[in-house]
Design a protein around this motif. Structure first.
Motif, PDB file in Angstrom:
ATOM      1  N   SER A 145     -66.602  94.392 -27.351  1.00  0.00           N
ATOM      2  CA  SER A 145     -66.101  93.014 -27.199  1.00  0.00           C
ATOM      3  C   SER A 145     -65.746  92.413 -28.549  1.00  0.00           C
ATOM      4  CB  SER A 145     -67.145  92.152 -26.490  1.00  0.00           C
ATOM      5  OG  SER A 145     -68.270  91.959 -27.314  1.00  0.00           O
TER       6      SER A 145
ATOM      7  N   GLY B   8     -63.287  88.400 -25.568  1.00  0.00           N
ATOM      8  CA  GLY B   8     -63.134  89.346 -24.468  1.00  0.00           C
ATOM      9  C   GLY B   8     -63.161  90.767 -24.978  1.00  0.00           C
ATOM     10  N   LYS B   9     -62.417  91.624 -24.287  1.00  0.00           N
ATOM     11  CA  LYS B   9     -62.397  93.059 -24.640  1.00  0.00           C
ATOM     12  C   LYS B   9     -61.863  93.230 -26.064  1.00  0.00           C
ATOM     13  CE  LYS B   9     -60.624  97.260 -22.371  1.00  0.00           C
ATOM     14  NZ  LYS B   9     -60.526  98.173 -23.428  1.00  0.00           N
TER      15      LYS B   9
ATOM     16  N   ASP C  73     -73.777  95.538 -27.512  1.00  0.00           N
ATOM     17  CA  ASP C  73     -72.727  94.626 -27.045  1.00  0.00           C
ATOM     18  C   ASP C  73     -73.289  93.242 -26.729  1.00  0.00           C
ATOM     19  OD1 ASP C  73     -70.052  95.468 -27.046  1.00  0.00           O
ATOM     20  OD2 ASP C  73     -70.501  96.968 -25.505  1.00  0.00           O
TER      21      ASP C  73
ATOM     22  N   PHE D  86     -62.986  79.730 -22.246  1.00  0.00           N
ATOM     23  CA  PHE D  86     -62.315  80.761 -21.443  1.00  0.00           C
ATOM     24  C   PHE D  86     -61.010  80.187 -20.914  1.00  0.00           C
ATOM     25  CE2 PHE D  86     -66.788  81.610 -21.374  1.00  0.00           C
ATOM     26  CZ  PHE D  86     -66.873  82.979 -21.540  1.00  0.00           C
TER      27      PHE D  86
ATOM     28  N   GLU E  40     -64.611  91.399 -15.015  1.00  0.00           N
ATOM     29  CA  GLU E  40     -64.890  90.930 -16.362  1.00  0.00           C
ATOM     30  C   GLU E  40     -65.828  89.730 -16.259  1.00  0.00           C
ATOM     31  OE1 GLU E  40     -61.300  89.966 -18.480  1.00  0.00           O
ATOM     32  OE2 GLU E  40     -62.440  89.041 -20.098  1.00  0.00           O
TER      33      GLU E  40
ATOM     34  N   ILE F 202     -69.320  87.375 -18.358  1.00  0.00           N
ATOM     35  CA  ILE F 202     -70.381  87.289 -19.367  1.00  0.00           C
ATOM     36  C   ILE F 202     -71.698  87.039 -18.640  1.00  0.00           C
ATOM     37  CG2 ILE F 202     -68.911  86.409 -21.234  1.00  0.00           C
ATOM     38  CD1 ILE F 202     -70.684  83.750 -20.835  1.00  0.00           C
TER      39      ILE F 202
ATOM     40  N   THR G  47     -73.639  88.560 -23.364  1.00  0.00           N
ATOM     41  CA  THR G  47     -72.969  89.853 -23.452  1.00  0.00           C
ATOM     42  C   THR G  47     -71.717  89.790 -22.614  1.00  0.00           C
ATOM     43  OG1 THR G  47     -73.211  92.246 -23.148  1.00  0.00           O
ATOM     44  CG2 THR G  47     -74.299  90.879 -21.525  1.00  0.00           C
ATOM     45  N   TRP G  48     -70.685  90.456 -23.051  1.00  0.00           N
ATOM     46  CA  TRP G  48     -69.440  90.547 -22.308  1.00  0.00           C
ATOM     47  C   TRP G  48     -69.373  91.942 -21.674  1.00  0.00           C
ATOM     48  CZ3 TRP G  48     -65.440  94.018 -22.534  1.00  0.00           C
ATOM     49  CH2 TRP G  48     -64.275  93.684 -21.825  1.00  0.00           C
ATOM     50  N   SER G  49     -68.929  91.983 -20.423  1.00  0.00           N
ATOM     51  CA  SER G  49     -68.741  93.281 -19.778  1.00  0.00           C
ATOM     52  C   SER G  49     -67.382  93.310 -19.105  1.00  0.00           C
ATOM     53  CB  SER G  49     -69.849  93.514 -18.738  1.00  0.00           C
ATOM     54  OG  SER G  49     -69.438  94.484 -17.782  1.00  0.00           O
TER      55      SER G  49
ATOM     56  N   ALA H   2     -73.363  94.718 -17.747  1.00  0.00           N
ATOM     57  CA  ALA H   2     -73.940  93.544 -18.438  1.00  0.00           C
ATOM     58  C   ALA H   2     -75.470  93.641 -18.437  1.00  0.00           C
ATOM     59  CB  ALA H   2     -73.489  92.261 -17.752  1.00  0.00           C
TER      60      ALA H   2
END
Ligand code: GLA
Length: 716
Positions: A32, A50-51, A134, A162, A224, A226, A277-279, A286
């Motif tokens: 991320s 983000g990614k 992450d 966001f 996607e 958090i 955490t971002w997934s 996550a």
């Protein structure tokens, strides 16, 4: 050699950069990225989150919304910070001054210094990046360099922006004995707030853990999102604000409710950290990110082992004596447990603790119940081959106690108002250093006198009402904050002297489950509800944010399900017992002795492996989850039927986390004596590829309230 490498290359590396316009500050973890920009007006904005992108792409991302929105000037949305300067000016502008990154070991911390151009007032934003996990930890330091006090009326730890079409919030709410109910809903325009104003036992109704999924609800494996949590054992507040242009702001921090903070000249206010955490691959990833972080950084002894214990709360309540306890030590030993945990009811003499109306605060052994004292109990337990642990609730007091009589000024209560009780008790004033000393000394004196006490259960059975501190005088609005700081001061002192003693965090069930506290605690008590059917949902809920070695799960008399079902449910967490085993049938005893052995053998995978939730109890009449060892050579798979009926069809379940190239033998374990597996695939070998693609038929029938545990081991 390795150490030398790290000392050389990871020793503190500091980069100091001075203000320039259009500068970018890129914060990256393995997958991320959070990109901040310094604009021509020296304001710092969030340009991207983000990614992770290709390095060249970041240059295309400019501008964005202010990263730590202030109040009083042009911002009309909810601010991250609001202050009133000493001269009464209720505005703040924050401009970039400098930033630096300090890296050491596996994490790095970037701090960004911001200053008001008109007032000597500073805010430093901190971001600690746990690259491999992450996970990002964000917090701020707010510093008053003015000559007079400044009032803070909002002081968030973090603000994230966001920009998507839609947002889905997953929250976890509850009450006593029904913790962690998961609800997912789309956020609409306006502000959705999740908060606690309870002071102590702050997660009683609402936990401080959430997911925000971007564009559409995420599943376990897709979407996607958090995951976030505030590391603070007190009032918290999250604002999820969707504005007129569909932008979302997530503001996280201490709840400023009734908590205006008077920041003195030269004083720095440090907010607690917001952990996120971002997934890009759903909630499962996550959770695993948070579990990795928790074990490595967030939980006391997170990678260490845990003891199987026998507790006496459900078994005896407060009705016990020495002989009964010694008998229970024998039962603990027979089971194969490591430790006996003596719960509430062992203390108080002038006001013996025979029920919850008296004795709290008087931490001396009840001479009638325990004439030979705690030392004797420790010896007797050890003679039988088990360690001894004890329950404490050191932050609280019953009005019927010697402590209450001696120190009425040590108690949080309003002048000129009747006392207001929760579970017949009041909260001690931990803002007062003398009370901090007292709470510390309860534990310290007990451990000094009886050093072989090997475990503590630290309870906290009420939240705050009618709250007022005699110590704080005119500074009442600092009470909630100073209480939590006082609690941490006590825990810091205790941990300095007793760094490795396992301590369970408990709060009238799961009223205190946060990473602010877990850094001092090895595990927590999720709920007083130990009915295994309810526990499947409760433990499932906690599993989104906490690793299995922290989620204690005891086999008790609660619930009409079989002992096998109860045991299988407890095994998915940190298993223990709270039951009279002398009522067991010989088969039940044999089963339990074997189960403890099995659990001890497989617990490294459960505690330190990767969790995959496969079938959710929120979607089907069963729950399936598995833990896979880091080397992908072993996995433990749990299959629980809920109140299933004949109309339920339990199809094959595709497994996750296995190596497609390896071959695995599947074996049903933890079977009840005299029964054998009726699963067609039992004791067969499959490729990982097959198990991931085709899956396994885990349920031979749909019988309600039955369960299976499977072990998968790699074939040579
Ligand atoms: C709380 C805890 C229980 C037990 C009792 C004792 O309710 O959650 O596990 O320790 O207190 O009073």
């Amino acid at each position: 050699m390795k150490k030398c490498f790290w000392t050389l290359f990871c020793s503190i590396l500091t980069v100091l950069v001075h203000a320039q316009s259009d500068r970018q500050i890129l914060l990256e973890t393995k997958n991320s990225a959070l990109l901040l920009s310094v604009g021509a007006n020296q304001r710092v904005t969030q340009s991207y989150f983000g990614k992770k992108l290709a390095p060249a792409d970041y240059a295309l991302l400019k501008g964005g919304r202010e990263v730590y929105l202030t109040a009083g000037m042009e911002n009309q949305n909810e601010p991250a910070i609001r202050i009133v300067h000493a001269d009464g000016n209720p505005s703040l502008e924050l401009q970039y001054v400098s930033h630096k990154t300090t890296s050491g070991g596996d994490s790095s911390t970037t701090s960004i210094l911001l200053r008001d151009p008109q007032y000597p007032f500073e805010v430093t934003l901190y971001y600690t990046l746990y690259y491999n996990e992450d996970v990002i930890k964000a917090w701020t330091e707010i510093r008053n360099n003015e000559k007079k006090p400044v009032q803070l009326t909002a002081y968030a730890s973090s603000l994230l922006h966001f920009n998507a079409d839609a947002y889905w919030l997953t929250q976890f709410h509850g009450d006593w004995a029904r913790e962690m109910n998961m609800v997912e809903e789309q956020l609409t325009n306006g502000i959705k707030t999740l908060e606690s104003k309870l002071g102590t036992r702050s997660n009683f109704y609402q936990t401080q853990t959430f997911f925000v999924s971007i564009n559409k609800p995420s599943t376990e494996t897709e979407g996607e999102l958090i995951a976030g949590s505030l590391n603070w054992t007190g009032n918290f507040k999250y604002n999820f604000e969707v504005d007129q242009r569909n932008g979302l702001r997530v503001i996280s921090g201490i709840n400023p409710y009734a908590s205006n903070y008077n920041l003195q000249p030269s004083e720095t206010f440090t907010t607690p950290a917001f952990l996120f955490t971002w997934s890009g691959h759903g909630k499962g990833e996550a959770s695993r990110n948070l579990h990795h972080w928790a074990r490595n950084y967030g939980v006391m002894d997170g990678n260490g082992s845990r003891m199987v214990l026998l507790n006496n709360w459900e078994a005896t309540g407060m009705n016990f004596n020495e002989a009964r306890l010694v008998e229970l030590f024998g039962e603990a030993k027979k089971l194969g447990a490591d430790l006996f945990l003596l719960d509430d009811g062992w203390f108080g003499n002038k006001y013996p603790r025979d029920n919850d109306k008296a004795g709290l605060g008087d931490w001396q052994e009840d001479k009638k119940k325990l004439p030979s004292g705690l030392g004797y109990l420790v010896n007797e337990a050890e003679k039988q081959g088990v360690k001894f642990g004890i329950w404490l609730e050191p932050e609280m007091v019953n009005p019927k106690s010697e402590l209450y009589e001696k120190h009425p000024d040590w108690i949080l209560k309003l002048p000129n108002r009747p006392e207001n009780y929760g579970r017949n008790q009041l909260v001690l004033d931990l803002t007062n250093p003398k009370v901090q000393d007292f709470v510390y000394s309860i534990v310290d004196e007990m451990l000094t006198k009886t050093p072989r006490i090997a475990f503590i259960k630290w309870d906290c059975n009420r939240s705050m009402t009618n709250t007022y501190s005699a110590y704080l005088g005119s500074n009442q609005s600092h009470l909630y904050i100073e209480y939590t700081r006082g609690f941490y001061k006590v825990m810091d002192r205790l941990r300095a002297k007793y760094p490795s003693l396992p301590i369970m965090l408990c709060s009238g069930g799961g009223g205190r489950t946060d990473y602010g506290a877990l850094k001092y605690f090895t595990e927590f008590w999720p709920s007083d509800n130990t009915d295994p059917l309810d526990r499947i949902y409760i433990q499932w809920g906690y599993s989104y944010f906490f690793p299995a070695n922290t989620i204690t799960a005891h086999i008790t008399g609660m619930g009409k399900q079989s002992l096998k079902y109860k045991t299988d449910v407890a095994m998915m967490g940190k298993m223990g017992y709270d039951i009279r085993t002398n009522n067991f049938t010989p088969q039940e005893l044999q089963f339990s002795e074997e189960a403890v052995k099995t659990y001890k053998r497989i617990s490294p995978v459960i505690w330190r492996g990767d969790l995959y939730r496969l079938v959710s109890p929120y979607e089907k009449n069963r729950a399936v989850l598995m833990y896979v060892s880091k080397d992908q050579n072993q996995a433990i798979l749990f299959n629980y039927h809920l109140n299933s009926t004949r109309s339920d069809v339990f199809g094959k379940v595709s497994l996750q986390g296995l190596d497609p190239k390896k071959r695995y033998r599947i074996k049903e374990i933890n079977l009840f004596p005299g029964t054998k597996s009726v699963i067609a695939d039992n004791d067969k070998v499959f490729t990982g590829e097959y198990l991931l693609q085709v899956g396994l038929a885990l349920s031979a029938r749909t019988t309600p309230l039955t369960s299976n545990v499977y072990e998968l081991t790699v074939e040579p």
